[in-house]
Scaffold this active site. Structure first.
Site, PDB file in Angstrom:
ATOM      1  N   GLU A 565     -35.773 100.952 -34.567  1.00 14.28           N
ATOM      2  CA  GLU A 565     -35.912 101.413 -35.952  1.00 14.28           C
ATOM      3  C   GLU A 565     -36.221 102.905 -36.008  1.00 14.28           C
ATOM      4  O   GLU A 565     -35.764 103.613 -36.908  1.00 14.28           O
ATOM      5  CB  GLU A 565     -36.993 100.604 -36.672  1.00 14.28           C
ATOM      6  CG  GLU A 565     -36.707  99.107 -36.768  1.00 14.28           C
ATOM      7  CD  GLU A 565     -35.355  98.780 -37.387  1.00 14.28           C
ATOM      8  OE1 GLU A 565     -34.835  99.592 -38.180  1.00 14.28           O
ATOM      9  OE2 GLU A 565     -34.806  97.710 -37.068  1.00 14.28           O
ATOM     10  N   HIS A 568     -33.100 105.024 -35.977  1.00 17.59           N
ATOM     11  CA  HIS A 568     -32.555 105.298 -37.309  1.00 17.59           C
ATOM     12  C   HIS A 568     -33.347 106.424 -37.975  1.00 17.59           C
ATOM     13  O   HIS A 568     -32.775 107.320 -38.607  1.00 17.59           O
ATOM     14  CB  HIS A 568     -32.647 104.053 -38.185  1.00 17.59           C
ATOM     15  CG  HIS A 568     -31.658 102.983 -37.852  1.00 17.59           C
ATOM     16  ND1 HIS A 568     -30.298 103.209 -37.817  1.00 17.59           N
ATOM     17  CD2 HIS A 568     -31.830 101.669 -37.550  1.00 17.59           C
ATOM     18  CE1 HIS A 568     -29.668 102.085 -37.505  1.00 17.59           C
ATOM     19  NE2 HIS A 568     -30.570 101.133 -37.337  1.00 17.59           N
TER      20      HIS A 568
END
Length: 801
Positions: A565, A568
């Site tokens: 994550e 990103h």
């Protein structure tokens, strides 16, 4: 998209495609300021608060403690509690109460309407030259409301706030639908893009954004005659409704299979008791966890076969939904002038065409086949007879048990003790500092800024101390919270023009050009910028409540998830373009997962573990012996089932392409026949095809056929590229903390957002001396480039996530 406001269109011109696919979770924001002489505002827009003078060492220690100690966090987060005036949610000046959502939406709507009027009235060269930037601002204004409202309506615990956010969201989507039918916008933009005297003055970013918007308009049927446009809208409505029904209506043909209880040996006796019936039989359900456990543990092959076949056979009703969905999509593509739905969907992706995707997947099957055969041969030796598809899970489980009993180090059970959430966040910050010169600094939230007291705010600063982004970390579990980990961009980066600043100042002294959220002055251009604001959402256990309480300890899998994550997030942080339509993660679907997948590689290499893996109580570093044990464990598990897992993902991508590449006038589709065809042609353990066995129809459970229609290949495509960059740029971990490697990756990939072709990014990162990119042959992409990526393979790590 499930929301009925979205059904008229496949992709909206005025919002990021990523945003439209994420109706289930949140994203976040902040603000700062540098005081400039020209500023018309009574308060500075970008002055860093005094606490930014804290040393890196103090920031680093604080970062660990705000996540690992609830007591420290309570004290830290209360430092601004006495602030007299509450701050709006994520520092948005309007969102101090539920009513603020209506004000926020209405103010944004008025600004949108002014831009639309300006674009429609444009007649001079100068007016056409600002058109790409004007329409990008229009997109930004819509996304400001849609992204934030979408997030808050799901994440906020207060029903009143949820309802207010939902209304704001609906208002802006309704207006967006109006824009999608405003033919004058499309006409004016195409007129501007066709005039060399206009485009010669456009930057590369403006040209890219103009082409993106023109294609989006085209995909929204705005150029069609009224009767065809209405047919397009009707088909889009049908597809949305069928897709929602397909995703939510997955069901097997049989709800259970009846088995004699004495034939369930190997299955947990407690589970057997739960499904046992009065007549010495058991009803084994065909959905959920029990059939998966049965396939892993039941010794009787006939029982496994029966459970396997029943759990992979969909109801006729569900297959009808899928086949209707595929038919409507094909009709939509034909109406739009495309050969197939895949041709329509892939035209703006790296792949460009279904033929190129087929080249990639076929090459990938071949590069993976030897590893698959090695794995299956070991299982077949265990069975002593030909292996069947219902045998795989069972013998994999047996091999894992054998490995665990014989070789698995007991010390691995202690690994989470070295992975407290605070140390992992500390490691991420240190890694980003070494690779890219940016780090994470905990910041005390203002009253009203966050939606839950457990949300931590991190500011991202560069080596000059400049504030460049905000991250809100909602990482702990709580009742009714969505459990899936996710990254959300609540506001994209973008340059704010001097005209916008002046316009804002003329409206209201308290008004802010970024709604009170994070801004900074670009030190090179001296222009004001809105900073990316991000939310990370996970579901980790809460740390202990007392001062010496146990922190949240993460498994190796959870550590990889967090690194994924943050991959990103760093794309959003470093991909700061001048226009928001191409900032950060707003890039081609089949390129968007590259940064996150690549980040997973960093999580457990020794040089990165040395940055953070320390015992939560003693601060003792993870020993070399434990690191070697982790490596052996990953290698062993990968050699048992990694390649077969990869093949399963490749087969799903092939099925997706087979369904969506059919000619638009190909008539009705037999989804089961196509599924069986792909299985027989490419699977190393194909579905049974004898005349006595009804064909399985697992495709009815493949919900991603709706959300990722024609693009399911994207994740494994990015995995193949990530593996290549990991080896050729980061030396398979030897250069994992090397600044030169980090700068190369940042400058060739991350900083562009969606403002550069994915192929150019990959080619630039590899360099022309790389054998795979000899003479820069990857730059243009195409069929051969896709086949080349397929040859890179996926390794044996299996598919995470």
């Amino acid at each position: 998209m499930k929301d009925q406001l979205l059904v008229p269109l496949r992709r909206r011109p005025w919002t990021c495609q990523k945003c439209l696919q994420r109706l289930q979770l949140p994203r976040h924001q902040t603000r700062r300021s540098f005081e400039t002489a020209a500023s018309p505002f009574p308060r500075p827009l970008d002055s860093l608060p005094a606490d930014y003078a804290r040393t890196k060492t103090v920031d680093d220690d604080t970062l660990r403690r705000v996540f690992d100690s609830q007591q420290f966090w309570r004290e830290f987060s209360q430092q601004r509690a006495a602030q007299p005036k509450p701050t709006g949610l994520v520092q948005n000046q309007y969102l101090t109460s539920p009513d603020g959502f209506r004000t926020f939406a209405n103010v944004s709507l008025q600004k949108c309407q002014a831009i639309v009027s300006k674009v429609l009235a444009a007649s001079t060269l100068e007016e056409y030259r600002t058109m790409a930037r004007d329409l990008d601002r229009l997109s930004d204004l819509l996304c400001r409301v849609i992204d934030l409202s979408d997030f808050i309506r799901v994440i906020h615990p207060d029903p009143q706030v949820q309802e207010a956010a939902t209304q704001a969201y609906a208002l802006m989507f309704e207006y967006m639908n109006v824009l999608n039918t405003t033919t004058g916008l499309n006409d004016q933009l195409k007129k501007a893009a066709a005039n060399p005297e206009v485009t010669s003055q456009w930057s590369d970013e403006e040209k890219i954004v103009a082409q993106i918007l023109i294609k989006d308009f085209s995909n929204s049927a705005i150029h069609m005659p009224p009767h065809e446009r209405q047919r397009f809208v009707n088909l889009s409505n049908d597809i949305s409704q069928l897709g929602s029904s397909f995703v939510n209506g997955a069901e097997p043909a049989k709800s259970h299979v009846s088995v004699a209880t004495n034939n369930l040996r190997g299955l947990d006796p407690i589970l057997v008791q739960q499904i046992k019936r009065w007549n010495r039989t058991a009803a084994v359900p065909t959905t959920g966890m029990i059939p998966r456990l049965a396939l892993r543990s039941v010794h009787d092959e006939n029982v496994r076969r029966e459970v396997y076949l029943a759990s992979r056979t969909s109801s006729k009703r569900q297959l009808h939904r899928l086949e209707e969905l595929l038919l409507k999509r094909a009709e939509l593509a034909k109406l739009s002038g495309y050969e197939s739905f895949a041709h329509m969907t892939l035209s703006d992706k790296m792949a460009k065409s279904p033929e190129a995707v087929s080249n990639f997947l076929t090459a990938l099957v071949e590069s993976n086949r030897k590893l698959v055969r090695e794995e299956l041969s070991q299982l077949q030796v265990m069975k002593g007879a030909p292996l069947q598809p219902w045998d795989h899970a069972y013998y994999v489980h047996q091999r894992v048990l054998q490995y665990s009993q014989a070789r698995r180090s007991r010390e691995l059970s202690a690994v989470p003790e070295f992975f407290s959430l605070g140390t992992v966040m500390q490691g991420l910050s240190r890694l980003f500092d070494r690779l890219y010169g940016v780090r994470l600094v905990p910041q005390e939230p203002a009253p009203g800024e966050t939606w839950n007291p457990d949300v931590r705010r991190l500011d991202v600063v560069d080596e000059a101390g400049r504030h460049i982004a905000v991250i809100y970390c909602d990482l702990f579990s709580r009742p009714n919270k969505h459990p899936n980990p996710a990254h959300f961009t609540l506001r994209c980066s973008r340059e704010i023009s001097a005209e916008e600043v002046a316009e804002c100042a003329s409206l209201d002294q308290s008004s802010h050009p970024n709604d009170g959220m994070a801004t900074a002055v670009d030190p090179v251009t001296q222009t004001l910028r809105q900073l990316p604001t991000i939310a990370l959402v996970c579901d980790f256990p809460e740390p202990g409540t007392n001062g010496g309480g146990r922190p949240s300890l993460l498994s190796e899998h959870s550590v990889r998830t967090l690194f994924h994550e943050m991959g990103h997030a760093v794309h959003s942080i470093l991909g700061q373009t001048r226009l928001q339509s191409i900032s950060g993660t707003r890039c081609a679907t089949d390129f968007a997962e590259l940064p996150s997948v690549l980040m997973e590689h960093f999580a457990t290499v020794p040089s990165v573990l040395a940055l953070y893996a320390r015992h939560w109580r003693t601060d003792e570093p993870l020993s070399e012996g434990m690191i070697r044990s982790m490596e052996r464990d990953r290698t062993a598990h990968g050699s048992i089932y990694g390649a077969v897992e990869n093949e399963a993902q490749i087969l799903m991508a092939l099925v997706d392409q087979a369904y969506h590449s059919r000619p638009a006038d190909g008539g009705r589709i037999d989804s089961t026949a196509l599924y069986q065809q792909v299985s027989q042609q490419h699977s190393s353990l194909p579905e049974p095809a004898d005349a006595t066995t009804p064909p399985t129809s697992w495709q009815g459970f493949f919900g991603h056929l709706y959300g990722y229609g024609a693009t399911y290949y994207s994740y494994i495509f990015d995995r193949a590229i990530a593996n290549k960059l990991w080896v050729d740029v980061f030396g398979a971990g030897r250069h994992a903390v090397d600044r030169a490697a980090g700068e190369r990756y940042k400058n060739e990939v991350l900083r562009w957002g969606g403002g550069r072709s994915g192929w150019e990014c990959v080619a630039g990162a590899l360099g022309s001396a790389n054998e795979s990119n000899a003479d820069g042959r990857l730059v243009e992409g195409g069929d051969q480039a896709m086949r080349e990526v397929g040859r890179w393979g996926l390794g044996r790590d299996g598919v995470s996530g």
